[in-house]
Design a protein around this motif. Structure first.
Motif, PDB file in Angstrom:
ATOM      1  N   UNK A 169     -28.108 -22.264  48.418  1.00 23.88           N
ATOM      2  CA  UNK A 169     -29.010 -21.690  49.349  1.00 23.88           C
ATOM      3  C   UNK A 169     -29.556 -20.337  49.202  1.00 23.88           C
ATOM      4  N   UNK A 170     -28.748 -19.634  48.177  1.00 27.82           N
ATOM      5  CA  UNK A 170     -28.970 -18.416  47.644  1.00 27.82           C
ATOM      6  C   UNK A 170     -30.276 -18.605  46.571  1.00 27.82           C
ATOM      7  N   UNK A 171     -29.945 -19.417  45.832  1.00 29.81           N
ATOM      8  CA  UNK A 171     -31.283 -19.660  44.877  1.00 29.81           C
ATOM      9  C   UNK A 171     -32.509 -19.896  45.518  1.00 29.81           C
ATOM     10  N   UNK A 172     -32.547 -20.374  46.920  1.00 31.49           N
ATOM     11  CA  UNK A 172     -33.768 -20.783  47.590  1.00 31.49           C
ATOM     12  C   UNK A 172     -34.345 -19.368  48.058  1.00 31.49           C
ATOM     13  N   UNK A 173     -33.574 -18.225  48.322  1.00 36.09           N
ATOM     14  CA  UNK A 173     -34.099 -17.321  48.725  1.00 36.09           C
ATOM     15  C   UNK A 173     -35.396 -16.643  48.130  1.00 36.09           C
ATOM     16  N   UNK A 174     -35.103 -16.518  46.965  1.00 36.81           N
ATOM     17  CA  UNK A 174     -36.438 -16.014  46.216  1.00 36.81           C
ATOM     18  C   UNK A 174     -37.816 -16.789  46.382  1.00 36.81           C
ATOM     19  N   UNK A 175     -37.464 -18.062  46.390  1.00 34.76           N
ATOM     20  CA  UNK A 175     -38.793 -19.109  46.514  1.00 34.76           C
ATOM     21  C   UNK A 175     -39.346 -18.965  47.932  1.00 34.76           C
ATOM     22  N   UNK A 176     -38.511 -19.052  48.828  1.00 31.20           N
ATOM     23  CA  UNK A 176     -38.683 -18.638  50.403  1.00 31.20           C
ATOM     24  C   UNK A 176     -39.569 -17.211  50.298  1.00 31.20           C
ATOM     25  N   UNK A 177     -38.999 -16.254  49.801  1.00 33.54           N
ATOM     26  CA  UNK A 177     -39.545 -15.015  49.797  1.00 33.54           C
ATOM     27  C   UNK A 177     -40.921 -14.845  49.457  1.00 33.54           C
ATOM     28  N   UNK A 178     -41.017 -15.703  48.116  1.00 38.75           N
ATOM     29  CA  UNK A 178     -42.244 -16.082  47.645  1.00 38.75           C
ATOM     30  C   UNK A 178     -43.475 -16.405  48.601  1.00 38.75           C
ATOM     31  N   UNK A 179     -42.762 -17.588  48.981  1.00 40.06           N
ATOM     32  CA  UNK A 179     -43.707 -18.280  50.062  1.00 40.06           C
ATOM     33  C   UNK A 179     -44.137 -17.323  51.285  1.00 40.06           C
ATOM     34  N   UNK A 180     -43.221 -16.757  51.711  1.00 36.90           N
ATOM     35  CA  UNK A 180     -43.633 -15.606  52.732  1.00 36.90           C
ATOM     36  C   UNK A 180     -44.861 -14.711  52.357  1.00 36.90           C
ATOM     37  N   UNK A 181     -44.422 -14.153  51.200  1.00 39.77           N
ATOM     38  CA  UNK A 181     -45.639 -13.099  50.795  1.00 39.77           C
ATOM     39  C   UNK A 181     -46.925 -13.715  50.376  1.00 39.77           C
ATOM     40  N   UNK A 182     -46.998 -14.990  49.597  1.00 33.78           N
ATOM     41  CA  UNK A 182     -48.070 -15.616  49.530  1.00 33.78           C
ATOM     42  C   UNK A 182     -48.990 -15.914  50.491  1.00 33.78           C
ATOM     43  N   UNK A 183     -48.046 -16.666  51.690  1.00 33.28           N
ATOM     44  CA  UNK A 183     -48.889 -17.162  52.643  1.00 33.28           C
ATOM     45  C   UNK A 183     -49.530 -15.918  53.453  1.00 33.28           C
ATOM     46  N   UNK A 190     -47.001  -6.529  57.445  1.00 33.32           N
ATOM     47  CA  UNK A 190     -46.044  -7.250  56.817  1.00 33.32           C
ATOM     48  C   UNK A 190     -44.552  -6.815  56.917  1.00 33.32           C
ATOM     49  N   UNK A 191     -44.437  -5.232  57.005  1.00 28.19           N
ATOM     50  CA  UNK A 191     -43.027  -4.971  57.313  1.00 28.19           C
ATOM     51  C   UNK A 191     -42.814  -5.230  58.756  1.00 28.19           C
ATOM     52  N   UNK A 192     -43.743  -5.400  59.894  1.00 28.15           N
ATOM     53  CA  UNK A 192     -43.575  -5.610  61.260  1.00 28.15           C
ATOM     54  C   UNK A 192     -43.285  -7.355  61.136  1.00 28.15           C
ATOM     55  N   UNK A 193     -43.859  -8.245  60.373  1.00 26.23           N
ATOM     56  CA  UNK A 193     -43.578  -9.631  60.339  1.00 26.23           C
ATOM     57  C   UNK A 193     -42.264  -9.689  59.947  1.00 26.23           C
ATOM     58  N   UNK A 194     -41.818  -9.041  58.522  1.00 25.50           N
ATOM     59  CA  UNK A 194     -40.533  -9.351  58.339  1.00 25.50           C
ATOM     60  C   UNK A 194     -39.305  -8.925  59.307  1.00 25.50           C
ATOM     61  N   UNK A 195     -39.788  -7.869  59.957  1.00 26.29           N
ATOM     62  CA  UNK A 195     -38.669  -7.232  60.896  1.00 26.29           C
ATOM     63  C   UNK A 195     -38.614  -8.387  62.096  1.00 26.29           C
ATOM     64  N   UNK A 196     -39.694  -8.900  62.411  1.00 30.92           N
ATOM     65  CA  UNK A 196     -39.529  -9.851  63.469  1.00 30.92           C
ATOM     66  C   UNK A 196     -38.993 -11.143  62.896  1.00 30.92           C
ATOM     67  N   UNK A 197     -39.161 -11.535  61.851  1.00 32.91           N
ATOM     68  CA  UNK A 197     -38.517 -12.686  61.175  1.00 32.91           C
ATOM     69  C   UNK A 197     -36.755 -12.386  60.957  1.00 32.91           C
ATOM     70  N   UNK A 198     -36.516 -11.275  60.932  1.00 36.53           N
ATOM     71  CA  UNK A 198     -35.163 -11.213  60.821  1.00 36.53           C
ATOM     72  C   UNK A 198     -34.508 -11.238  62.311  1.00 36.53           C
ATOM     73  N   UNK A 199     -35.271 -11.078  63.164  1.00 38.40           N
ATOM     74  CA  UNK A 199     -34.673 -11.234  64.626  1.00 38.40           C
ATOM     75  C   UNK A 199     -35.041 -12.569  65.242  1.00 38.40           C
ATOM     76  N   UNK A 200     -35.700 -13.369  64.563  1.00 42.55           N
ATOM     77  CA  UNK A 200     -35.926 -14.770  64.857  1.00 42.55           C
ATOM     78  C   UNK A 200     -37.212 -14.589  65.591  1.00 42.55           C
ATOM     79  N   UNK A 201     -38.145 -13.955  65.525  1.00 46.42           N
ATOM     80  CA  UNK A 201     -39.367 -13.612  66.112  1.00 46.42           C
ATOM     81  C   UNK A 201     -40.383 -14.040  65.425  1.00 46.42           C
ATOM     82  N   UNK A 202     -41.002 -15.125  65.555  1.00 48.95           N
ATOM     83  CA  UNK A 202     -42.117 -15.715  64.630  1.00 48.95           C
ATOM     84  C   UNK A 202     -43.648 -15.011  65.222  1.00 48.95           C
ATOM     85  N   UNK A 203     -43.630 -14.205  66.020  1.00 52.72           N
ATOM     86  CA  UNK A 203     -45.077 -13.447  66.419  1.00 52.72           C
ATOM     87  C   UNK A 203     -45.531 -14.265  67.649  1.00 52.72           C
ATOM     88  N   UNK A 204     -46.792 -14.018  67.875  1.00 53.13           N
ATOM     89  CA  UNK A 204     -47.328 -14.524  68.933  1.00 53.13           C
ATOM     90  C   UNK A 204     -48.805 -15.088  68.605  1.00 53.13           C
TER      91      UNK A 204
END
Lengths: 281, 336, 706
Positions: free
Chosen positions: B11-25, B67-81
């Motif tokens: 799961x730890x190894x997956x974190x960078x991949x997911x982070x990459x996915x988040x940034x790229x999208x 992007x920062x707002x988005x990350x903050x939301x993600x951290x609290x489980x909020x995907x936005x509107x």
């Protein structure tokens, strides 16, 4: 004289597969080229007097909602579908092989960076990826080729890289290095030719998959759009008729697609079988 | 214990991949041409309307701020509107994931069962008529456009024979099914709603059949190839020449080594199935995750695209993790 | 009296589209309970086909004639039910590659109890206890724990023991072992073979032992059967067949193997043919010096009772080191010129007759490959100099790693040939890679022609590399599958920038020197036989006139008679004064043939080195003594005091002190604590402080044991 049953079936079956697959593809390609000779209607020509006309009469396979001739569109669509699929796979093979070769042989940071990028690509089902890229890039034949190639290239890169990494350990590579050959020489003369074996088998299968992707994208309105003649787009246009029981607008293009992809699959399976048989003997 | 450590490490190894996915999208969806506000407001909206809408969704801020707002939301489980519907992406997701997961899991399980039985059967008859027929059928399945197959099944099963309900919806609304998980069949069982169960099942039959036919082919080919390799291996030959009983041979010496390579492929096929559901849901007007993600993509609904892409990547990664664990359990050579 | 197994006039024809192979043609042999019968011959001779026929497991497309009678019943005519009991309980097969023959996903204990419950009808608990006992009987330590091991957790020797226990667990009347010791070290080979003798003596089983290696199985067999091209050429008691063979092929086969006692190998030309149909004449006639018209006109029948041979001109007199053989000519002499034949490997030799005519009457078919090397006192300049080299193969993640070489210093001069010997895993191949610059030392230096090999980069490095060449263990694998022979041989020249025309000329020259047909230049590796591919490999090494050639087990992948041919070629090259050679081998006998000096490696350290006659004739280090003691031999072999090591190499670990301490019968606490350094003892050097005491210790040991 006692006799053990001959297992020669494997060899002849692989031949049957390859020949059948090739024959299908040749027939489809010829039909695509000879489309103007085989049909009297243009692919986007509208017969205002006949919308949703059934098969027979002036229209061999009937017409669609727009009054376009299904048979004629079917033939012209083969040009587009085959062309896009083959060129996209060719592009993917070239790009993917080059990247895989470099990453696998040189290793180091280049390998790490390339493989992380591949990881990101492979964190998605390929069709989803194609969907996303196509939606972002927008319509157009060139864009479709790029989309499908981009989605497939990482798989080739990974495949070739793995192959290169195992070939790199084989004695003949050491032999070449100790002969004083340069890195480029070793790669070009020894590693590359030997690492393409799996690519040769996968590429035909991949062409079939590329056709399905193209048609799927068009079906969702992200690929070729009507009036462009493409099998997936034709199926999409005809899909509302199905519930009403009107089969001729969507069943024939799907069948054409199935047969054409099957041609690639048979070819690929046959090549695979032959490669396996060679490896065993 | 070792297993837990392995899972944690993976799961730890997956974190960078997911982070990459988040940034790229996040970047791609904004950089590439297409504007959700214009698409949704329509051609008649004024520049002022558009600017107001932009401000409402925070799209007027600089990209790094967004992007920062988005990350903050993600951290609290909020995907936005959702820009398109104006409702919370999280709550929409909750409604959509269940049905699709049910469809995919049922189809892949069915396909796995068929693939193992038929694949082993076929390998044991290698290069005879039965084997050849199975292989040709698998190739046909492999070449099948799933959306077209769906249409054909509708044509036959609904239009011509009338055995199955019309391709609209997932369960008859008259059955008053209380949604719990969103997976209708499961909900019907949980609430003990008999009519809803029957209705959900009849609505599921054709989509599941379509998806299963499409995904069974690669599994079948792989099981056959794998079983054939085992049958031709020296290990199996040794067991045969030592005269072991057919049942022992099948269970102890054929099945397990054959199934060793299946989990990885099953995970891959699971991904293919997710891709195919987009098309199949479309054909059957099945209100699921695929339809929702597709619409988000077409409208450039940023939060929806980001959430669905992230979810697919996460789901895919988890499926592969499960596959690795199963593989390790099946294959003693794998160290985790 | 009925035999346990009797094969009567068995012929197997394999029909494949495009190529038929007569795998067996009229084979007769029998095995009785309680005896060990050796089945020998080179690969392609039909040994494995015999084994498969006994359990009725023939490949697709096989047609059979004749009968395989087991306790009177014809196996080839059995129905499925009868076969099910015959396989395993009647005859059980031990496979050549035990790791491959064990199912990877089932514990070895389960695999054994499967056999016990099937054939001995035991319940689970009894089967597990019996399994434990069987494991113990084949020499597996900690048998109870090993029952739960998976095959990949076992070492090669251990896997072979498990395989034997699986076969014996079926309680078979006949135990068949197909090359059971291939790939095992000499010390282990003897131990494994002892298990088969035990099965015959104690359990009264019949044992059929298949091997290409006559010397190893000679000690355990009662009788031997020699196969050539699918026919039995000779069979009879070991004492007859291996001591005074009658058939020229048996004699050639025996003569092809060099012996640790110093007897060199003699090569015969040609290679075994793959026959498309049963032979109408003597299949060996084309390679035979005694062949007459009769031999090429009709097939000699297998005649004789007890000791039988299929030959019209049986030979008499001693076998391998036949006293009647011509005296060995001087090194590089013309005596080798007459070797010719018709097989795939037989091609014109320089100074000899053109291709393929029958050998000139005067020339013996078995010309000595090598003579004892002349003592060279002053060798030429130093071409390779290794100083205190360590090599550690680090694992990519984490600490540790494998310490392949631990402080090796070595000097090779032009004109000398240095032999490097040791068991697998001792660092032989790493040493080769180090000298070629394929592996960098973790510390220490490697100088080629006085230049530090690992300090060079780019074009300079590439030019320097062409000064040292490697001949690989796997001849076909060392050639690029998609490149022609001409490409392969010419590669070093291409790197040096030699123009194409000159390149072609030099390639043609070196090809002729290797006695290869020029038509071969256009072939691809898969079209070559092992012997041909190795000649190509040597040609490639030779073409750029290097200063150093390293031969890394160049013959271990080849058949016995081809081995002798290649050794012949190498011996000739090794005599060249302009070049140094290194010959790496696990086989002591081949090294003795033509090396000037020998280096004995053990776990990455040199434990003994010195002139060849000194090391073989008067070994100092206990390890060298043990290696020589266990070397298989037909001629009596090593005559000095024998030393046996306590454990398998795989189980011993090198701790701080002497690396051999865990296995050495003379080890003391001082050995275990203090690292040992090479110390001169006479003309040689050994890394053992007890060398002066060892002869006395051996006498004592013999005394106490007696």
């Amino acid at each position: 004289m006692a006799e053990v049953r001959v297992e020669a079936g494997a060899r002849s079956f692989s031949r049957v597969l390859i020949l059948t697959g090739a024959a299908i593809l040749v027939v489809v390609a010829l039909a695509a080229l000879a489309a103007p000779l085989l049909s009297s209607w243009g692919p986007e020509e509208i017969d205002a007097n006949a919308t949703l006309a059934g098969p027979g009469g002036a229209h061999l396979l009937g017409t669609d909602t727009n009054g376009m001739d299904v048979w004629s569109r079917l033939l012209y669509a083969a040009r587009l579908d085959l062309g896009v699929a083959v060129s996209a796979v060719a592009l993917a093979v070239v790009v993917g092989t080059a990247l895989g070769l470099l990453a696998g042989y040189l290793g180091g940071w280049l390998d790490d960076v390339l493989m992380r990028i591949v990881d990101i690509f492979q964190a998605f089902p390929t069709f989803i990826l194609a969907l996303a890229v196509a939606a972002l890039l927008g319509n157009g034949t060139v864009n479709l080729v790029i989309t499908i190639a981009a989605v497939n290239a990482p798989a080739y890169a990974r495949l070739v890289r793995a192959e290169v990494r195992s070939i790199r350990e084989l004695p003949f590579v050491d032999a070449s290095i100790t002969s004083g050959a340069s890195t480029v020489g070793v790669l070009w003369r020894h590693v590359l030719p030997n690492s393409l074996t799996p690519v040769r088998v996968i590429a035909p299968l991949n062409c079939g998959w590329a056709m399905l992707t193209l048609a799927g994208l068009s079906f969702l309105g992200l690929g070729v759009t009507v009036p462009g003649a493409e099998w997936g787009a034709m199926i999409s246009l005809g899909s509302p008729d199905v519930v009403a029981g009107r089969w001729w607008t969507s069943v024939p293009p799907g069948l054409a697609l199935l047969v054409c992809v099957l041609g690639f699959s048979l070819l690929g399976e046959g090549l695979q079988e032959r490669a396996d048989a060679r490896r065993r003997s | 214990m070792r297993l837990l450590r392995f899972v944690a490490r993976r799961l730890l190894q997956v974190v960078p991949v997911l982070l990459g996915v988040v940034v790229v999208t996040f970047v791609l969806v904004r950089v590439l041409p297409g504007d959700p506000i214009r698409t949704i407001l329509g051609p008649n909206a004024t520049d002022a309307d558009a600017a107001a809408a932009r401000a409402r969704f925070g799209l007027d801020k600089p990209m790094w701020q967004q992007f920062l707002d988005y990350l903050k939301g993600l951290a609290t489980g909020d995907f936005g509107t959702s820009i398109q519907s104006g409702t919370s992406v999280g709550s929409e997701l909750a409604l959509r994931v269940g049905p699709t997961l049910e469809l995919v899991v049922l189809s892949v399980s069915l396909a796995l069962l068929i693939a193992v039985v038929l694949g082993v059967w076929s390998a044991r008859r290698a290069d005879r008529f039965g084997d050849h027929s199975v292989r040709i059928l698998a190739l046909v399945g492999n070449s099948m456009p799933e959306f077209w197959l769906g249409l054909v099944l509708i044509l036959v099963g609904y239009s011509a024979l009338g055995w199955f309900p019309a391709p609209s919806g997932r369960v008859d609304p008259d059955t008053n099914l209380t949604p719990l998980t969103g997976a209708d069949l499961l909900d019907a069982i949980l609430t003990g709603n008999g009519p809803a169960f029957t209705s959900a099942l009849s609505h599921l039959a054709l989509p599941v059949a379509t998806l299963a036919i499409v995904v069974v082919a690669p599994l079948l080919r792989s099981v056959r190839a794998s079983a054939l390799e085992v049958l031709r291996s020296e290990a199996y030959l040794a067991a045969t020449t030592h005269g072991l009983r057919p049942r022992t041979l099948l269970r102890g010496y054929l099945l397990r080594p054959t199934l060793v390579r299946l989990p990885a492929l099953a995970a891959l096929v699971f991904g293919t199935a997710i891709g195919s559901t987009v098309l199949i849901e479309y054909v059957y007007s099945w209100q699921g995750f695929g339809q929702w993600a597709l619409r988000g993509l077409l409208y450039r609904d940023y939060p929806v695209v980001q959430a669905s892409v992230l979810l697919i990547a996460l789901g895919y990664v988890i499926v592969f993790l499960i596959a690795d664990v199963v593989h390790a359990v099946l294959d003693p050579r794998v160290r985790i | 009296m009925t035999h346990l197994l009797s094969i009567e006039d068995l012929s197997v024809l394999i029909r494949r589209p495009g190529r038929d192979v007569a795998a067996l043609s009229g084979v007769d042999l029998h095995v009785d309970a309680g005896e060990v019968v050796g089945l020998v011959g080179e690969s392609g001779g039909g040994k494995s086909m015999v084994a498969r026929a006994i359990v009725a497991l023939l490949p697709g497309g096989a047609r059979t004639r004749g009968a395989v009678r087991f306790e009177g019943a014809d196996v080839l005519a059995m129905d499925e039910a009868a076969l099910a009991t015959h396989r395993g309980h009647g005859a059980a097969l031990c496979f050549q590659n035990p790791r491959g023959a064990l199912s990877p996903t089932r514990t070895v204990g389960r695999q054994l109890t499967d056999r016990l419950t099937t054939h001995q009808r035991m319940d689970k608990a009894a089967a597990r206890e019996t399994a434990r006992q069987l494991f113990e009987a084949v020499g597996i330590r900690n048998p109870a724990r090993r029952l739960d091991a998976y095959p990949h957790e076992l070492s090669g020797g251990m896997a072979q023991r498990v395989m034997i226990s699986l076969a014996t667990g079926c309680a078979p009347g006949l135990l068949i072992a197909d090359e059971p010791t291939t790939g095992l070290d000499v010390t282990l080979t003897r131990e494994i073979l002892r298990q088969f003798r035990h099965a015959a003596d104690t359990d009264g089983r019949g044992v059929l032992l298949i091997s290409h290696d006559l010397a190893s199985i000679a000690s355990v067999c009662d009788r031997v059967v020699v196969l050539y091209a699918g026919t039995v050429v000779e069979s009879g008691p070991v004492a007859k067949v291996l001591r005074e063979p009658a058939h020229p092929y048996t004699r050639a086969l025996l003569a092809s193997v060099p012996d640790v006692s110093g007897r060199p190998a003699r090569a015969i030309g040609g290679a075994m043919p793959l026959l498309p149909s049963p032979p109408a004449a003597c299949p060996f006639a084309p390679r035979c010096a005694h062949a007459t018209e009769r031999c090429t006109a009709q097939r000699p029948p297998l005649t004789g009772d007890g000791w039988a041979y299929a030959c019209f001109h049986p030979q008499t007199g001693g076998g391998a080191a036949a006293p009647g053989a011509p005296p060995p000519p001087p090194r590089g002499g013309a005596g080798r010129g007459g070797v010719g034949g018709v097989g795939a490997d037989a091609l014109p030799r320089p100074g000899g007759a053109p291709a393929c005519p029958p050998p000139p009457p005067g020339a013996a078919p078995a010309a000595p490959v090598t003579a004892p090397p002349p003592q060279r006192t002053a060798a030429g300049r130093v071409v390779m100099e290794i100083e205190d080299a360590h090599v550690v193969y680090g694992s990519r993640f984490g600490s540790g790693g494998h310490h392949a070489l631990r402080g090796v210093s070595l000097e090779i001069r032009a004109g000398e040939t240095v032999g490097v010997v040791g068991e697998s895993g001792c660092g032989k191949s790493t040493l080769a890679r180090l000298m070629l610059g394929l592996t960098a030392p973790s510390s220490g230096t490697v100088r080629l022609d006085g230049i530090d090999l690992h300090a060079q980069r780019g074009r300079k490095l590439r030019r320097l590399r062409t000064r040292a060449r490697l001949v690989f263990q796997d001849p076909v694998g060392s050639l690029s599958p998609r490149r022609t022979v001409a490409d392969a041989i010419g590669e070093p020249l291409r790197a040096l920038g030699v123009p194409a025309a000159e390149r072609a000329e030099r390639v043609a020259q070196v090809l002729a020197r290797m006695n290869l047909d020029p038509a071969m230049l256009r072939r691809h590796p898969h079209e070559l036989s092992g012997g041909q591919a190795q000649r190509v490999g040597i040609a490639r090494a030779l073409v750029g006139d290097p200063d150093l050639i390293v031969f890394d087990e160049p013959t271990s992948a080849l058949d016995v008679t081809v081995q002798a041919q290649i050794l012949d070629v190498i011996a000739e090259l090794a005599g060249d004064a302009s070049r140094g050679s290194v010959f790496i081998s696990h086989d002591l006998a081949t090294v003795r043939g033509f090396c000037d000096r020998v280096v004995v490696l053990y776990l990455g350290r040199i434990v003994e080195q010195g002139p060849v006659e000194e090391v073989f004739g008067n070994p100092r280090h206990p390890y060298t003594r043990a290696l020589l003691s266990s070397a298989p031999s037909l001629d009596g072999g090593y005559t000095g005091a024998r030393v046996e090591l306590a454990k398998d190499l795989e189980e011993a670990d090198a701790a701080t002190g002497c690396p051999l301490a865990a296995r050495c019968p003379f080890a003391t606490d001082e050995c275990r604590a203090e690292p040992q350094h090479l110390t001169p003892y006479g003309a040689a050097e050994a890394a053992c402080w007890r060398v002066p005491q060892i002869p006395a210790l051996i006498r004592e040991g013999a005394h106490t044991r007696a």
